[in-house]
Every structure is written in structure tokens, then in C-alpha cells.
Scaffold this motif. Sequence first.
Motif, PDB file in Angstrom:
ATOM      1  N   PRO A 570       4.910 -89.995 -67.810  1.00  0.00           N
ATOM      2  CA  PRO A 570       5.189 -89.887 -69.245  1.00  0.00           C
ATOM      3  C   PRO A 570       5.857 -88.561 -69.626  1.00  0.00           C
ATOM      4  O   PRO A 570       6.703 -88.530 -70.525  1.00  0.00           O
ATOM      5  CB  PRO A 570       3.813 -90.006 -69.901  1.00  0.00           C
ATOM      6  CG  PRO A 570       2.821 -89.871 -68.833  1.00  0.00           C
ATOM      7  CD  PRO A 570       3.474 -90.184 -67.545  1.00  0.00           C
ATOM      8  N   LEU A 571       5.515 -87.455 -68.922  1.00  0.00           N
ATOM      9  CA  LEU A 571       6.143 -86.167 -69.256  1.00  0.00           C
ATOM     10  C   LEU A 571       7.649 -86.217 -69.011  1.00  0.00           C
ATOM     11  O   LEU A 571       8.448 -85.684 -69.785  1.00  0.00           O
ATOM     12  CB  LEU A 571       5.512 -85.038 -68.422  1.00  0.00           C
ATOM     13  CG  LEU A 571       4.129 -84.563 -68.899  1.00  0.00           C
ATOM     14  CD1 LEU A 571       3.482 -83.648 -67.871  1.00  0.00           C
ATOM     15  CD2 LEU A 571       4.217 -83.872 -70.254  1.00  0.00           C
ATOM     16  N   PHE A 572       8.033 -86.863 -67.931  1.00  0.00           N
ATOM     17  CA  PHE A 572       9.465 -87.005 -67.615  1.00  0.00           C
ATOM     18  C   PHE A 572      10.176 -87.767 -68.743  1.00  0.00           C
ATOM     19  O   PHE A 572      11.269 -87.403 -69.179  1.00  0.00           O
ATOM     20  CB  PHE A 572       9.616 -87.752 -66.281  1.00  0.00           C
ATOM     21  CG  PHE A 572      11.039 -87.959 -65.859  1.00  0.00           C
ATOM     22  CD1 PHE A 572      11.763 -86.929 -65.280  1.00  0.00           C
ATOM     23  CD2 PHE A 572      11.665 -89.187 -66.057  1.00  0.00           C
ATOM     24  CE1 PHE A 572      13.083 -87.119 -64.903  1.00  0.00           C
ATOM     25  CE2 PHE A 572      12.977 -89.378 -65.679  1.00  0.00           C
ATOM     26  CZ  PHE A 572      13.692 -88.348 -65.097  1.00  0.00           C
ATOM     27  N   LEU A 687      -1.481 -91.144 -76.348  1.00  0.00           N
ATOM     28  CA  LEU A 687      -2.104 -91.969 -75.306  1.00  0.00           C
ATOM     29  C   LEU A 687      -2.665 -91.081 -74.188  1.00  0.00           C
ATOM     30  O   LEU A 687      -3.752 -91.316 -73.673  1.00  0.00           O
ATOM     31  CB  LEU A 687      -1.068 -92.943 -74.734  1.00  0.00           C
ATOM     32  CG  LEU A 687      -1.566 -93.930 -73.695  1.00  0.00           C
ATOM     33  CD1 LEU A 687      -2.452 -94.979 -74.362  1.00  0.00           C
ATOM     34  CD2 LEU A 687      -0.401 -94.631 -73.000  1.00  0.00           C
ATOM     35  N   CYS A 688      -1.883 -90.053 -73.807  1.00  0.00           N
ATOM     36  CA  CYS A 688      -2.285 -89.232 -72.654  1.00  0.00           C
ATOM     37  C   CYS A 688      -2.949 -87.929 -73.083  1.00  0.00           C
ATOM     38  O   CYS A 688      -3.371 -87.144 -72.232  1.00  0.00           O
ATOM     39  CB  CYS A 688      -1.070 -88.916 -71.799  1.00  0.00           C
ATOM     40  SG  CYS A 688      -0.133 -90.381 -71.374  1.00  0.00           S
ATOM     41  N   GLY A 689      -2.990 -87.667 -74.398  1.00  0.00           N
ATOM     42  CA  GLY A 689      -3.639 -86.456 -74.891  1.00  0.00           C
ATOM     43  C   GLY A 689      -2.924 -85.178 -74.488  1.00  0.00           C
ATOM     44  O   GLY A 689      -3.560 -84.163 -74.197  1.00  0.00           O
ATOM     45  N   ILE A 695       4.039 -80.257 -73.039  1.00  0.00           N
ATOM     46  CA  ILE A 695       5.299 -81.016 -73.000  1.00  0.00           C
ATOM     47  C   ILE A 695       6.472 -80.036 -72.874  1.00  0.00           C
ATOM     48  O   ILE A 695       7.421 -80.283 -72.109  1.00  0.00           O
ATOM     49  CB  ILE A 695       5.455 -81.874 -74.272  1.00  0.00           C
ATOM     50  CG1 ILE A 695       4.316 -82.900 -74.339  1.00  0.00           C
ATOM     51  CG2 ILE A 695       6.793 -82.586 -74.301  1.00  0.00           C
ATOM     52  CD1 ILE A 695       4.158 -83.576 -75.683  1.00  0.00           C
ATOM     53  N   GLN A 696       6.402 -78.897 -73.615  1.00  0.00           N
ATOM     54  CA  GLN A 696       7.510 -77.934 -73.580  1.00  0.00           C
ATOM     55  C   GLN A 696       7.626 -77.265 -72.228  1.00  0.00           C
ATOM     56  O   GLN A 696       8.716 -76.956 -71.764  1.00  0.00           O
ATOM     57  CB  GLN A 696       7.304 -76.868 -74.662  1.00  0.00           C
ATOM     58  CG  GLN A 696       7.730 -77.360 -76.031  1.00  0.00           C
ATOM     59  CD  GLN A 696       7.041 -76.567 -77.130  1.00  0.00           C
ATOM     60  OE1 GLN A 696       6.787 -75.384 -76.972  1.00  0.00           O
ATOM     61  NE2 GLN A 696       6.723 -77.225 -78.234  1.00  0.00           N
ATOM     62  N   ASP A 760      14.762 -77.386 -81.510  1.00  0.00           N
ATOM     63  CA  ASP A 760      14.363 -76.528 -80.397  1.00  0.00           C
ATOM     64  C   ASP A 760      13.184 -75.678 -80.831  1.00  0.00           C
ATOM     65  O   ASP A 760      13.330 -74.823 -81.696  1.00  0.00           O
ATOM     66  CB  ASP A 760      15.523 -75.610 -79.988  1.00  0.00           C
ATOM     67  CG  ASP A 760      16.678 -76.461 -79.490  1.00  0.00           C
ATOM     68  OD1 ASP A 760      16.393 -77.487 -78.858  1.00  0.00           O
ATOM     69  OD2 ASP A 760      17.835 -76.105 -79.776  1.00  0.00           O
ATOM     70  N   PRO A 761      12.006 -75.878 -80.258  1.00  0.00           N
ATOM     71  CA  PRO A 761      10.818 -75.168 -80.736  1.00  0.00           C
ATOM     72  C   PRO A 761      10.912 -73.678 -80.433  1.00  0.00           C
ATOM     73  O   PRO A 761      11.384 -73.295 -79.372  1.00  0.00           O
ATOM     74  CB  PRO A 761       9.677 -75.813 -79.956  1.00  0.00           C
ATOM     75  CG  PRO A 761      10.302 -76.661 -78.920  1.00  0.00           C
ATOM     76  CD  PRO A 761      11.756 -76.770 -79.165  1.00  0.00           C
ATOM     77  N   ASP A 762      10.463 -72.847 -81.401  1.00  0.00           N
ATOM     78  CA  ASP A 762      10.382 -71.406 -81.149  1.00  0.00           C
ATOM     79  C   ASP A 762       9.173 -71.146 -80.264  1.00  0.00           C
ATOM     80  O   ASP A 762       8.310 -71.990 -80.119  1.00  0.00           O
ATOM     81  CB  ASP A 762      10.156 -70.644 -82.471  1.00  0.00           C
ATOM     82  CG  ASP A 762      11.336 -70.852 -83.400  1.00  0.00           C
ATOM     83  OD1 ASP A 762      12.280 -71.537 -82.976  1.00  0.00           O
ATOM     84  OD2 ASP A 762      11.293 -70.340 -84.542  1.00  0.00           O
ATOM     85  N   GLU A 763       9.123 -69.933 -79.727  1.00  0.00           N
ATOM     86  CA  GLU A 763       7.908 -69.534 -79.006  1.00  0.00           C
ATOM     87  C   GLU A 763       6.781 -69.408 -80.028  1.00  0.00           C
ATOM     88  O   GLU A 763       7.012 -69.087 -81.192  1.00  0.00           O
ATOM     89  CB  GLU A 763       8.129 -68.173 -78.344  1.00  0.00           C
ATOM     90  CG  GLU A 763       9.113 -68.211 -77.184  1.00  0.00           C
ATOM     91  CD  GLU A 763       8.679 -69.200 -76.111  1.00  0.00           C
ATOM     92  OE1 GLU A 763       7.513 -69.105 -75.667  1.00  0.00           O
ATOM     93  OE2 GLU A 763       9.483 -70.076 -75.745  1.00  0.00           O
TER      94      GLU A 763
END
Length: 817
Positions: A570-572, A687-689, A695-696, A760-763
Motif C-alpha cells: 500500500p505504501l508504494f 485501513l493500514c493505520g 507515508i512521506q 508538497d508537505p513542509d517539514e
Amino acid sequence: IEQPTFPKITEMCVKMIRRVNDEEGIKKLVNETFQKLWFTPTPHHDKEAMTRKILNITDVVAACRDTGYDWFEQLLQNLLKSEEDASYKPVKKACTQLVDNLVEHILKYEESLSDSDNKGVNSGRLVACITTLFLFSKIRPQLMVKHAMTMQPYLTTKCSTQNDFMVICNVAKILELVVPLMEHPSETFLATIEEDLMKLIIKYGMTVVQHCVSCLGAVVNKVTQNYKFVWACFNRYYGALSKLKNQHQEDPNSTILTANKPALLRSLFTVGALCRHFDFDQEDFKGNSKVNIKDKVLELLMYFTKHSDEEVQTKAIIGLGFAFIQHPSLMFEQEVKTLYNSILSDKNCSVNLKIQVLKNLQTYLQEEDTRMQQADRDWKKVAKQEDLKEMGDISSGMSSSIMQLYLKQVLEAFFHNQSSVRHFALNVIALTLNQGLIHPVQCVPYLIAMGTDPEPSMRNKADQQLVEIDKKYAGFIHMKAVAGMKMSYQVQQAINTCPKDPVRGFRHDESSSALCSHLYSMIRGNRQHRRAFLISLLNLFDDTAKTEVNMLLYIADNLACFPYQTQEEPLFIMHHIDITLSVSGSNLLQSFKESMVKDKKKDRKPSSEEESESDSNSGSGSESEAEASKRRRLRKRVDSDSDSDEENDINAVMKCLPENSAPLIEFANVSQGILLLLMLKQHLKNLCGFSDSKIQKYSPSESAKVYDKAINRKTGVHFHPKQTLDFLRSDMANSKITEEVKRSIVKQYLDFKLLMEHLDPDEEEEDGEVSASTNARNKAITSLLGGGSPKNNAAETEDDESDGEDRGGGTSGVRRR
């Protein structure tokens, strides 16, 4: 063995014996159990034990009447094969005992019947005994040779019930196998059999005619050579058909024809059946006549396939199928190709005719298979003296060419809404593949599609074929996987009984498993194949792929429900969803901007996030002032280099919309793919919590071991993309655009715009708080997915957002309550 009177013995035997083709360990156990129970010789004086054994076997045979007897044949073959080279053969001895005692049992049973008042009633027990004898004859006909004379009188049974017909058919099948093995049978015995069979052929229905003609074929061709007798019978029915054809040509509406319909149906069937077992073009039959019988029969039967009555057409096609078994080359005739292919490919053609054509091909392939096995056995006997070059395998070349002719149409029959049509099409393909008549690669996508059939027996059969192909040709399944997924969607469309409901990609039962889960489980073992397959599926969501929305929903359903086992899988997918979003999203916004009318400059209006806040707050409670001001500061930072101001608010954008609403519809349509991907990512996350940071941090290039941990699935998490379902149900792509719909599409555009700016998420900030950018992104996602504002925007607890899945949504999937 210990408790022979226990009432559940039959049921236990039936359950055990069905496992005779299981894996080796179980197979061995089943063989040993039944060898002990049935196939161990019984002492001659112990009559009671023998009777018990016979009753037990016939009970089991009777219980399996509807499911077929393959298991019995398999068991007998396994046991007899295991002792082929042994000097002591207990199984063979036990079989001889059983057959002799079964015949004795039948005779005693008959006597007891004639003494009682139930004279002439053939009960289930007699049928079971005779069926058991037939099963023995099928594997070892020699066992029955001495009993052939005893069986013959049963051909004259008076037929009144289903059981009587079963007796006649089984006796005919036994004699067909046994009579050719008898040494010097008496003339009167043979003549009696021929006459009995002929009476039955003239008098009774299809099943009896079929078995009796088959038996007559064995007796006449292999033993008596009484060709004149058969020729007279053939001429009788052939003459009747010619006469009926002439009458029909003169006046198709004649009442005589209606009255003669039963005779017509019987003649069509019987002429075909006789042609299957006798080659009337031999001199033995027609003498010196120059007439080509097979062509004449073909012409006659073809004439009646064009009849207006479907029953007549069906019988004519059955007759043709029989004739083609004796003369396969007739299937290359242009008119036959046209007939078969038009019946199979015509959507409006009757289901019965389709099934009959498929049955014809199935019977032909089964006969070819039997013929080849026999040739194989004969070859083994003489193989040592023969030269391999001499062994011409003409027949398999013929059947291969025939299947190439009809393959495409047979495969297309998978897309039929009637399960019986799909069932026979699958049988034909399975036989074709098992005989190696075609290259399997062309069938793979169709088999993948059939693996999604609602009926478990068909799914299992299709999956089994795929497993076989995968064993022999590694990589074929992966090569055709995406084509197979697309085709499975077509099968589901064909099966879908309610056209208004979108086609879904998971089973509507407690398992909620993906329809293509077997395909995925075959591919997932190879990391490279798995990744290529998943990327190909995600690429279909790209705006340039122009995939229809319902197919995207179907694929998203499958991706949501595949049987993932490690975290990597799922991560892929989520990693690639982010990549697809950034590309497709900007393309989508760009094309929408370009369609807007530029020259209507308006005063600066409140920026879109304020609009969107007031919009969402009306339904979901106010946000804290501090939060809002933080968002505004951030917004100014990001938006300073944004395009013209009027794009930032709904009213302004509404005024810039072009007259032509096509770009709006296009935007609503294409955006469904992006919405589904967002939804899929949210679903997999819940689903996978997984947390946002996990994920990042994921990178596909890291070694496989890092993410090899098993997934800990949450229960009760369902994939329910409400906006896409609403979009499909309201048929938005074809409906009229109202102001309200326009407004909701514009709202969706602005939410998308906001999302893209914060994609694009910031730190994370040092004090552990979530950056304002992540905040804005989460807010935009929730807004897009039709929910209220998230309860908590911290990255670790973004799971709560799934609540938005089941709320809100409007015609285009953006309007909220």
C-alpha cells in the motif's frame, strides 16, 4: 469397517472420495481408505460382508448421481495402476468379486420384485447397481465380458419412469464397451441386441437414441459388420428429412409441416447421431453409388438451421455437431463458419442456439481427446518396434486449426449476461488449452476476466487454468494482467443487471474481497511484476489516459480491496498516487484556467479559502479565530505570486465562465480520477493505520526488507467514494448544467487549486506542531472529499478524516450539506 451399520457411512464416504484429486498426502489417504473399505478381497464364505460392501458402494454411487462420477473412475484407476507390476493383485481380485456379486445381487433383486406386487418397477437401487457396473466397465471392461448375456435383456425394459431410462442408457453403455471384447459371441445374441437397439432408437427420446446409436456403432463396426441393417435405418430418416425439406420449400406455412414437427425433430437428431458413429460414404454402406453422403447430409441439416422455428434450428445444429465428429473437415466449410460465428457473435441471437454451438465444439473436443488417449495407449503397445517419424499426428493438427477458426467468438461469449453461455464457453476454452491446441497467451486476459464471475465453480475453473499457464509459461499472467483487468470490467458490465448502478470491483459479501484478488495474489510474489502492474493501473487515472469514470471506480475498488500482505504494497501505491496527483492536478487546473474568459476584470473579492471556510463552517461548526488567521497568513505567503485575483473566489470565477459549458463538464469528468485517487489514499491510510510521516518517509528505492512487515488491517473500513457514485448515478456527463451544478464545479476547482498549492508537505515545525501548509492541505482534501473540516489536523491523527467519506457530496461530488 468396525461399525458397518452406522447410518452416516454413505455421507462420510461421499465427502472423503471427493478428495481423490487433492494434494499427494490426501490422495494417498483416500486411496488407502477405500482400498481397505471396498477393494480388499472378501472371504468367499462371508456373504454378509459382501452384501454390505455392495450396498455401501451403490449407496455412494446413488448419492453422487447429480455431481458426476469422475472420482470413482479416478479412484479405480489409481488403485489398479498402483499394482500393475505386482505379482499379487488384490484390487483386481476384489473388482472381479464385486462385479460378479453385483450382477448376482441384481438378479436376486429382480426375483424378489417379480414375487412381490411391484412388478416392473425399477427402483433407485437397481439404477445404482447398473451404474456401478458401468463405472467398472469403463475402467476395466474385461470384468464384464462374462456377464454381457445377462445384461442384454434389460434393453427390453418397459420405459415409464426416469429410472427405467437410466437403466436402458447404462446397459447400452456397458454393452458398447463389452461386446467388442467377447470371443465368438453367438449370432442370435448379437442379432437380438441389434434389434433391441433399433426398436429403442425408433421409439424413445434424445438421450436413449444417443446411447443406443453409440452402442449400435460399436456392435456393427467392430463385431457384426451388419451394414445393410444400419443403412436401411439411415435411409428411413434421411428420406423423411428430404421429403419435409421439399414440402417446406413449396409452402413454408403448410399445416402438414406443423403436424409433422415431431417427426422432423426426431429425423434431424437421428440422422446426425447415425452420421456420428457410421461413415456412410464407405462402400459397405452405399455400394457403388457416386453420391457424396456427408455433403448431402450437411446440405439438408444446414437448410433447417435457417428454419423460423427455434426448436427446429436447435435440433439441426445438434445434428450438425454429431456429423462434425465423424467429419471434422466439414467445419471448414464457409457456410458452417458463417453459421457458427454469426450465432456466437450476434448479441440478439437466442441463448439456446449459442449454448448448442458451444456444446457442439465441446463434444467435438472431448471426442478428440478420447481418440488421442486411445491412440496413445495403442502407440505404447507397439512403440518399441515403430519408428517415431511414421507417427503422423494429423488429428490434433485438424482440431487445432478448427479451434483457431472459432476461438475469438468463443472467447467473446464470456461477455454474455447468461451464466450458462459463459459456462460452456469456459469449458471449450479449458479443453482447448488442456489439449494444447492454441497458444495460451491469447486466452489469459479472458481467463482473468472469467475469474471475476459471480459463480464460484466458474471462478475456480478459470483460476485453475491461469495457475496451469503460469506454471508452464512464467510471466504470461503479468504481461496480460492490465488487459485482463479491463476485460473483467467488461464482463462485470455485461453481468450487471441494473444499468443505473455503477459496476463495482469487489464482492458484495462479508469478505468484500477484490474481484481480481486471485490475479493480484499470483503477481504479488514477484516485486518487479507487482510494481509494474500497480503503476500500470494507477496510470489509467492519469488525465491523458481518458479512461471512463466507471472503469476508474472499478479499478479503485480493486486497488482498495486487494489482499496486500506487507506494508510495502500500500505504501508504494500511496507514493505513486502523490506523483500522479501533482502531474494530473496541475494539468487539470491549467486547462480549466485556459477555458475561462479573461476580459471581465472584477473587483477584488474575498480569497477562496475564506469563501471555502464560510462554506464549510455553515455545515460544520466554526474554526478557532487563531487557526483561521494562521491560514490567512500562510495563504498570503503562498498566494503572493498567484495568478489574477478574480480566480480566487467563487463569484468571480462564475462570471469568467465561458458560454459553452463543455470545459466545465470535462473538468467534472476528469476530476473524478483525481478524487478517486485521493479517496483511495485516504482509505489505504485508514485501513493500514499509517501516519502521514510514515507515508512521506517511504521511498520505493529502499531495500525490500525495511517494509516487509505484515499489515495490521483495521476491520470495518470500507471504500465508499460517494462523489464518484453520485456523479455516475446522476449521469452528470450527459445531463443539463444548472447554475447550482456550475457553482459546485467551480467550488471543486477552487478546492483543487488550494490543494495543489499545498501538495508538497513542509517539514514539521520544531515544537511538534503541524505546519500550516499541512493544515491547509488536509483542509482542502476534506473539503474535496465532501466532509466537514477535520476534527484534528495533526498529521498522526489524520485518520479521522475518513469520516468525510460517508458525508456530503452532491451531483458532481463537491456540494456539501
